[in-house]
Structure formats: C-alpha cells, structure tokens
Write an enzyme that holds these catalytic residues in place. Structure first.
Site, PDB file in Angstrom:
ATOM      1  N   TRP A  59      42.062  50.262  20.403  1.00 47.58           N
ATOM      2  CA  TRP A  59      43.146  50.819  21.218  1.00 47.58           C
ATOM      3  C   TRP A  59      42.883  52.254  21.671  1.00 47.58           C
ATOM      4  O   TRP A  59      43.615  52.781  22.493  1.00 47.58           O
ATOM      5  CB  TRP A  59      44.446  50.815  20.373  1.00 47.58           C
ATOM      6  CG  TRP A  59      44.176  51.338  18.998  1.00 47.58           C
ATOM      7  CD1 TRP A  59      43.895  50.583  17.894  1.00 47.58           C
ATOM      8  CD2 TRP A  59      44.051  52.703  18.601  1.00 47.58           C
ATOM      9  NE1 TRP A  59      43.607  51.406  16.826  1.00 47.58           N
ATOM     10  CE2 TRP A  59      43.699  52.722  17.236  1.00 47.58           C
ATOM     11  CE3 TRP A  59      44.198  53.936  19.255  1.00 47.58           C
ATOM     12  CZ2 TRP A  59      43.493  53.891  16.512  1.00 47.58           C
ATOM     13  CZ3 TRP A  59      43.991  55.102  18.537  1.00 47.58           C
ATOM     14  CH2 TRP A  59      43.641  55.078  17.186  1.00 47.58           C
ATOM     15  N   LYS A  64      39.444  40.238  23.599  1.00 43.74           N
ATOM     16  CA  LYS A  64      40.473  40.282  22.551  1.00 43.74           C
ATOM     17  C   LYS A  64      40.699  41.777  22.303  1.00 43.74           C
ATOM     18  O   LYS A  64      39.906  42.452  21.645  1.00 43.74           O
ATOM     19  CB  LYS A  64      39.989  39.583  21.271  1.00 43.74           C
ATOM     20  CG  LYS A  64      41.038  39.534  20.172  1.00 43.74           C
ATOM     21  CD  LYS A  64      40.910  40.733  19.252  1.00 43.74           C
ATOM     22  CE  LYS A  64      41.973  40.837  18.188  1.00 43.74           C
ATOM     23  NZ  LYS A  64      43.209  41.504  18.645  1.00 43.74           N
ATOM     24  N   HIS A  65      41.778  42.276  22.877  1.00 44.68           N
ATOM     25  CA  HIS A  65      42.043  43.710  22.746  1.00 44.68           C
ATOM     26  C   HIS A  65      42.856  43.955  21.472  1.00 44.68           C
ATOM     27  O   HIS A  65      43.372  43.019  20.861  1.00 44.68           O
ATOM     28  CB  HIS A  65      42.815  44.194  23.985  1.00 44.68           C
ATOM     29  CG  HIS A  65      42.434  45.579  24.405  1.00 44.68           C
ATOM     30  ND1 HIS A  65      42.079  46.560  23.509  1.00 44.68           N
ATOM     31  CD2 HIS A  65      42.353  46.168  25.635  1.00 44.68           C
ATOM     32  CE1 HIS A  65      41.793  47.686  24.162  1.00 44.68           C
ATOM     33  NE2 HIS A  65      41.935  47.471  25.459  1.00 44.68           N
ATOM     34  N   ALA A  66      42.972  45.235  21.093  1.00 43.73           N
ATOM     35  CA  ALA A  66      43.764  45.585  19.914  1.00 43.73           C
ATOM     36  C   ALA A  66      45.217  45.162  20.141  1.00 43.73           C
ATOM     37  O   ALA A  66      45.738  45.243  21.265  1.00 43.73           O
ATOM     38  CB  ALA A  66      43.680  47.079  19.651  1.00 43.73           C
ATOM     39  N   SER A  85      36.463  49.325  13.727  1.00 42.88           N
ATOM     40  CA  SER A  85      36.176  49.830  12.383  1.00 42.88           C
ATOM     41  C   SER A  85      35.030  49.054  11.738  1.00 42.88           C
ATOM     42  O   SER A  85      34.674  47.946  12.175  1.00 42.88           O
ATOM     43  CB  SER A  85      37.433  49.697  11.531  1.00 42.88           C
ATOM     44  OG  SER A  85      37.773  48.329  11.451  1.00 42.88           O
ATOM     45  N   GLU A 106      29.841  48.826  17.902  1.00 42.57           N
ATOM     46  CA  GLU A 106      30.114  50.259  18.041  1.00 42.57           C
ATOM     47  C   GLU A 106      31.214  50.578  17.035  1.00 42.57           C
ATOM     48  O   GLU A 106      32.376  50.262  17.271  1.00 42.57           O
ATOM     49  CB  GLU A 106      30.617  50.578  19.462  1.00 42.57           C
ATOM     50  CG  GLU A 106      29.623  50.312  20.560  1.00 42.57           C
ATOM     51  CD  GLU A 106      28.523  51.355  20.616  1.00 42.57           C
ATOM     52  OE1 GLU A 106      28.539  52.302  19.804  1.00 42.57           O
ATOM     53  OE2 GLU A 106      27.644  51.219  21.472  1.00 42.57           O
ATOM     54  N   CYS A 116      35.868  58.027  18.192  1.00 40.61           N
ATOM     55  CA  CYS A 116      34.716  57.786  17.309  1.00 40.61           C
ATOM     56  C   CYS A 116      33.715  58.927  17.425  1.00 40.61           C
ATOM     57  O   CYS A 116      33.062  59.286  16.462  1.00 40.61           O
ATOM     58  CB  CYS A 116      34.069  56.459  17.679  1.00 40.61           C
ATOM     59  SG  CYS A 116      33.676  56.345  19.419  1.00 40.61           S
TER      60      CYS A 116
HETATM   61  P1  NAP Z   1      39.964  47.977  14.110  1.00 41.19           P
HETATM   62  O1  NAP Z   1      41.127  47.827  13.217  1.00 41.19           O
HETATM   63  O2  NAP Z   1      38.648  47.544  13.612  1.00 41.19           O
HETATM   64  O3  NAP Z   1      40.335  47.182  15.443  1.00 41.19           O
HETATM   65  C1  NAP Z   1      39.429  47.048  16.518  1.00 41.19           C
HETATM   66  C2  NAP Z   1      39.529  45.641  17.067  1.00 41.19           C
HETATM   67  O4  NAP Z   1      39.029  44.723  16.097  1.00 41.19           O
HETATM   68  C3  NAP Z   1      40.954  45.207  17.366  1.00 41.19           C
HETATM   69  O5  NAP Z   1      40.941  44.384  18.494  1.00 41.19           O
HETATM   70  C4  NAP Z   1      41.347  44.434  16.118  1.00 41.19           C
HETATM   71  O6  NAP Z   1      42.379  43.513  16.354  1.00 41.19           O
HETATM   72  C5  NAP Z   1      40.039  43.742  15.802  1.00 41.19           C
HETATM   73  N1  NAP Z   1      39.860  43.389  14.400  1.00 41.19           N
HETATM   74  C6  NAP Z   1      40.305  44.047  13.312  1.00 41.19           C
HETATM   75  N2  NAP Z   1      39.901  43.411  12.186  1.00 41.19           N
HETATM   76  C7  NAP Z   1      39.179  42.341  12.592  1.00 41.19           C
HETATM   77  C8  NAP Z   1      38.496  41.298  11.900  1.00 41.19           C
HETATM   78  N3  NAP Z   1      38.456  41.239  10.571  1.00 41.19           N
HETATM   79  N4  NAP Z   1      37.869  40.350  12.631  1.00 41.19           N
HETATM   80  C9  NAP Z   1      37.892  40.399  13.972  1.00 41.19           C
HETATM   81  N5  NAP Z   1      38.518  41.358  14.682  1.00 41.19           N
HETATM   82  C10 NAP Z   1      39.152  42.321  13.998  1.00 41.19           C
HETATM   83  O7  NAP Z   1      39.759  49.451  14.592  1.00 41.19           O
HETATM   84  P2  NAP Z   1      40.865  50.457  15.096  1.00 41.19           P
HETATM   85  O8  NAP Z   1      41.492  51.058  13.903  1.00 41.19           O
HETATM   86  O9  NAP Z   1      41.746  49.807  16.082  1.00 41.19           O
HETATM   87  O10 NAP Z   1      39.945  51.521  15.864  1.00 41.19           O
HETATM   88  C11 NAP Z   1      39.484  52.635  15.251  1.00 41.19           C
HETATM   89  C12 NAP Z   1      38.046  52.478  14.788  1.00 41.19           C
HETATM   90  O11 NAP Z   1      37.215  52.163  15.898  1.00 41.19           O
HETATM   91  C13 NAP Z   1      37.522  53.784  14.261  1.00 41.19           C
HETATM   92  O12 NAP Z   1      36.733  53.562  13.126  1.00 41.19           O
HETATM   93  C14 NAP Z   1      36.688  54.311  15.413  1.00 41.19           C
HETATM   94  O13 NAP Z   1      35.697  55.234  15.052  1.00 41.19           O
HETATM   95  C15 NAP Z   1      36.110  53.052  15.934  1.00 41.19           C
HETATM   96  N6  NAP Z   1      35.642  53.247  17.310  1.00 41.19           N
HETATM   97  C16 NAP Z   1      34.309  53.246  17.553  1.00 41.19           C
HETATM   98  C17 NAP Z   1      33.824  53.488  18.827  1.00 41.19           C
HETATM   99  C18 NAP Z   1      32.350  53.503  19.127  1.00 41.19           C
HETATM  100  O14 NAP Z   1      32.001  53.484  20.307  1.00 41.19           O
HETATM  101  N7  NAP Z   1      31.471  53.554  18.161  1.00 41.19           N
HETATM  102  C19 NAP Z   1      34.731  53.722  19.857  1.00 41.19           C
HETATM  103  C20 NAP Z   1      36.090  53.724  19.575  1.00 41.19           C
HETATM  104  C21 NAP Z   1      36.531  53.475  18.291  1.00 41.19           C
HETATM  105  P3  NAP Z   1      43.891  43.822  15.912  1.00 41.19           P
HETATM  106  O15 NAP Z   1      44.330  45.015  16.675  1.00 41.19           O
HETATM  107  O16 NAP Z   1      44.618  42.575  16.271  1.00 41.19           O
HETATM  108  O17 NAP Z   1      43.842  44.080  14.428  1.00 41.19           O
END
Ligand code: NAP
Length: 468
Positions: free
Chosen positions: A136, A160-162, A213, A234, A268
């Site tokens: 998100w 599949k967005h957040a 994450s 990423e 990130c």
């Molecule tokens: P997140 O909880 O991992 O969510 C990201 C996406 O993954 C969402 O669409 C989420 O869906 C989905 N998801 C979560 N758990 C999953 C699972 N077990 N299996 C499949 N899909 C799953 O991350 P966030 O808290 O929204 O975002 C923050 C994190 O992203 C931070 O760690 C940040 O550093 C990282 N990030 C990295 C980059 C990069 O380019 N390296 C860029 C931006 C952010 P739901 O929303 O439905 O749970």
C-alpha cells in the site's frame, strides 16, 4: 484483513468490498490467459501507443487519484500527486525504450561459428500471466513500475493489491482499460492474501512479483519454488545513511530529514540508520534533530503537512513497540518517541530520533516503518561499513563524502542493491532497483526490470553442409 478503505487520519471506515469468490477468480485467470495468447503477438508500437495513452489519462486524473491514495493510506497529498506524475513518466519511458531494451541480440559470428550455426539470435519473449502482489505504501508506483515494463514486454497482469487500498487498485484496472488495453491484459483481483496460493499454483499463471514484507515474500517464493515459477521479490529495507568528515554537513542533515520521513517514514528505501563519523557526529546530530522537530505532522490532505498518519493502526502499534523496546533497553529519544498529543483520532506518530542503540534492541535489526531514525557514532570508515552491513537487509544505502578513497571503499564493501553518494535514494525508470540479503532478489526498472519476466530464447539455425 478486510478489504476496505479506512481513513488513517480519522480511523473511519469509508468503504468496504467483498473479496472475489473462487468462481470469479477462475473467470479472471481464464480471461488473463486468453488475453495473453493474443496480446503477446502485438507489436511494440501498438503497446507503446496504449501505454502512452494510459500516461496521458493518469496525468489528467492525477489530482483525483492523489486524494484517493491519501484517503486510503495517509501520504501527504502533494506527495501523492508527485507519485502519479512519476508513474506517467515511467510509462512514457518504457513506451519509448522497450523496443530497444528487448531487441533481438545477434551474438558475434566469431563466437558462435563453432556451434555449427549459420545464424543465431537471442529473443526476449514474454512469459505470460504474471501475478503481482503489491503493498500500500506507494499504491500507484509499486504497481506501475512492474506493469509498465510488463505490458511492454507482452505479459499480462493480475494484481493482488494490499487490502487497504482497494479503490486505488480498482482505479488501476480502469486506467488500463480506458487506455485501450485489450480485456484481460490488466485485472485487479480484490482478494485477501489467503487467495494468493491457489492463483499462483494455477498452471495458467507463469510467474509472480511481490513487493512487501519479508514473511509475505518468503511465503510467495516458497509456493513459486514448489511450482518452479519465476519470482522477483522487493522486500524490506533498513538503509544506512553514512556521513563522513568531508561531507557538506548542513546539506547532509537537511537531506537526511527528507530521506527518513518521505511517505510518512513508510518507504522501503527510506534512510533509517544514520551512521555518523565521530568527528562530525555532534554537528550532524544537532542539525538533523532540529530538522526533525520542525516538521509539521497533520492532516495529509492539508498542503502544508509534512507527515501524515501511519497507514494502519497495526502499523503504528508495531512502530511503538520497536521504540518502547529501545527506550526500555537504554536508548535515548532526542525528539519524539510518542504520539502527538493534539490528535485524538488517526494513527499519528511524532518524528523521532533515537541514540544509544545497541544490538540488544530490536530496532537495530528490524525495519522501523514510520518516522523514526536511529543515530550511530562511528570511529572511522571500518566501523561505518561494519555498522552499515550489520542488518539482515540490503536494499539501498547513502554515503556522504567528498573523499574518493571513501567512495572506492564504500562501493567495494557496502552490502546493498544501490549506493547513492551525497544525496538520497530515489528510484528512476532508467536505473535498476532492488536489493540483496533479506531485501529480496531480482531487479525492477531499467533493462534489467523488463527482462525479469522474459524468456531468453536462443534461436539457432544449422549451417548448410559444405558438401565435402
Ligand atoms: P505486506 O504485509 O507484506 O503486504 C504486501 C502485500 O503482500 C499485500 O498485498 C498483502 O496482502 C500481501 N501479503 C501479505 N502476506 C502475504 C502472504 N503470506 N502471502 C501472500 N501475500 C501476502 O507488506 P506491507 O506491510 O503492506 O508493506 C510494507 C513492507 O513492504 C515493508 O517491509 C516495506 O519495506 C516493503 N516494501 C518494499 C519495497 C521494495 O521495493 N523493496 C517497496 C515498498 C515496500 P494484504 O494486504 O491482503 O495482507
């Protein structure tokens, strides 16, 4: 997690959505698969025409979609407008350059002659339906930086967005539809993360990209590995920001504030750990802390706000736990370290600078996803490198120095996918973006990004027998 728009500035639920059921998911996967068969045969010029159209529409929609993003996840509205403009720029960049980036390669005759070939070409061919699991925090940019090269390469996308940015997710589907992309080339699946496994295991889905994450990345990579499907990950980052004695300290401190608090501190590639040479530590710490104190925390729809609320109540609670753990174990807050008193509603947090960090504290190893900086004192370049690398992550890094020996040293030794000197990390369509260690693998953007979801196909023609 419910699929809903919940305004982080007020905590109000503004709109809820039902998750798609199995039949609707099946229909969309089938549509994507059918669309790929036709779309893969289109020419670059045609794809570029559609993508340029999407860029034009996005320019026009900028102010409206910016307000939607801000209402869904809390970023300051000016930053949301800038994000929309950046997406349009990336679309135009790939529309212009994809043809050259994916042009057939002709290995030199001398190199392939002894393979018995009369001619050899290497083609970049699209893989098919790619599932994009996205976060998100940059709700347009994270998607566009995958979708623009993906569509130019001839792939089709299932997003599949957040779950907390459903309106932005639906906007993206509508944008590509209005631009004229054939039905099925870009579809949003409003589903929870529990639906990801079955979509990814579907034989009609070729590959996946996930930004998010580490636990989410690990889960998607494990499923994709089991299915032998390509992934790009990423993931998180805890980027170091190193300041050496030859740096312009004033500029380094000013930039450090922006580098830490961009996107309400939820980026990130935000600098998170500030590692400062002892000779300039006091001067930097004073300026940096003053800069963090001066920021305006407030309603993200107000143009004068620097920092809005964190995106979710859970996100703020996680950040508070990290800070409280550090303070309990002996860290000192030079500023912040709490919620601002003036807001009873919304998930606000004060810009915070912590010192006295030790490796017994969680914040030394974990990503602080909010406006919280940790300050470290380094005795010299050796200790600076050691501290910078003392993290499970390796996304980007920043170094402030005017000394060429320092430059060589940090380029050789920093464990990160990017090293930015005398400035802050920023992504750009022409520059590869991605990390090492637990920040993931693969690259987005540039030629590297567009080739991640291409099959590199060798086409070899035998030489005619010479007749003797
Ligand atoms: P997140 O909880 O991992 O969510 C990201 C996406 O993954 C969402 O669409 C989420 O869906 C989905 N998801 C979560 N758990 C999953 C699972 N077990 N299996 C499949 N899909 C799953 O991350 P966030 O808290 O929204 O975002 C923050 C994190 O992203 C931070 O760690 C940040 O550093 C990282 N990030 C990295 C980059 C990069 O380019 N390296 C860029 C931006 C952010 P739901 O929303 O439905 O749970």
């Amino acid at each position: 997690m419910p699929i809903a728009t919940v305004n982080p500035a007020t905590g109000e639920t503004l709109k809820t959505f039902d998750a798609l059921g199995p039949e609707e998911i099946e229909r969309r996967v089938a549509t994507a698969h059918a669309a790929f068969r036709r779309y893969r045969t289109t020419a670059f010029d045609e794809r570029a025409r559609l993508l340029n159209r999407a860029a034009g529409l996005l320019d026009r929609d900028g102010p409206d979609i910016a307000r939607t993003m801000t209402t869904e996840m809390g970023k300051p509205v000016a930053a949301a407008r800038a994000e929309a403009a950046k997406c349009a720029k990336a679309m135009r960049w790939y529309a212009t350059h994809a043809g050259e980036l994916l042009a057939d390669e002709l290995p030199a005759d001398a190199d392939v002659k002894d393979s018995g070939a009369s001619r050899v070409r290497v083609h970049y061919r699209p893989l098919g339906v790619v599932l994009a699991v996205m976060p998100w925090n940059f709700p347009l940019w994270q998607v566009v930086r995958f979708a623009a090269p993906g569509l130019m390469a001839g792939n089709v996308c299932l997003l599949k967005h957040a779950s907390n940015v459903p309106q932005t997710a639906l906007y993206l589907e509508d944008l590509f539809r209005r631009a004229g992309f054939p039905a099925g080339c870009f579809q949003t699946l409003l589903v929870g993360s529990d639906a990801v496994e079955s979509v990814l295991r579907d034989p009609r889905v070729a590959a996946a990209t996930l930004t998010g994450s580490e636990p989410a990345g690990r889960s998607v990579a494990a499923i994709a590995g089991d299915e032998v499907k390509k992934t790009v990950l990423e993931l998180g980052g805890s980027d170091p920001y190193v300041v050496m004695p030859s740096a312009d300290i004033e500029r380094a401190a000013r930039t450090a504030v922006t580098a830490r608090v961009q996107n309400n501190g939820q980026s990130c590639i935000a600098a998170k750990r500030f590692i400062v040479h002892e000779k300039v530590y006091d001067a930097f710490a004073a300026r940096f802390t003053a800069g963090m104190r001066e920021l305006t925390v407030g309603d993200p729809l107000d143009e004068s706000t620097d920092i809005g609320p964190l995106s979710t109540e859970r996100g703020r609670a996680d950040l508070e736990e990290l800070v409280e753990d550090a303070l309990r174990r002996g860290a000192t807050a030079l500023c912040g370290g709490r919620r601002p008193e003036k807001y009873e509603r919304g998930w606000y947090y004060e810009p915070t600078v912590l010192t006295g960090i030790t490796d017994a504290m969680r914040i030394h190893h974990e990503e602080a996803f909010g406006p919280v900086a940790t300050l470290y004192r380094a005795a010299g370049p050796d200790e600076a490198v050691e501290l910078a690398n003392d993290t499970p992550f390796g996304l980007s890094s920043n170094v402030w120095t005017r000394d060429e020996d320092d430059v060589r040293r940090f380029v050789r030794d920093l464990e990160a996918g990017g090293i930015f000197f005398n400035g802050m990390t920023a992504s750009h369509p022409a520059l590869p973006f991605g990390g090492v260690k637990r920040s993931g693998y693969g690259r987005e953007l540039s030629a590297h990004g567009i080739r991640e979801f291409c099959d590199i196909t060798t086409v070899w023609h035998a030489a005619e027998p010479t007749g003797d």
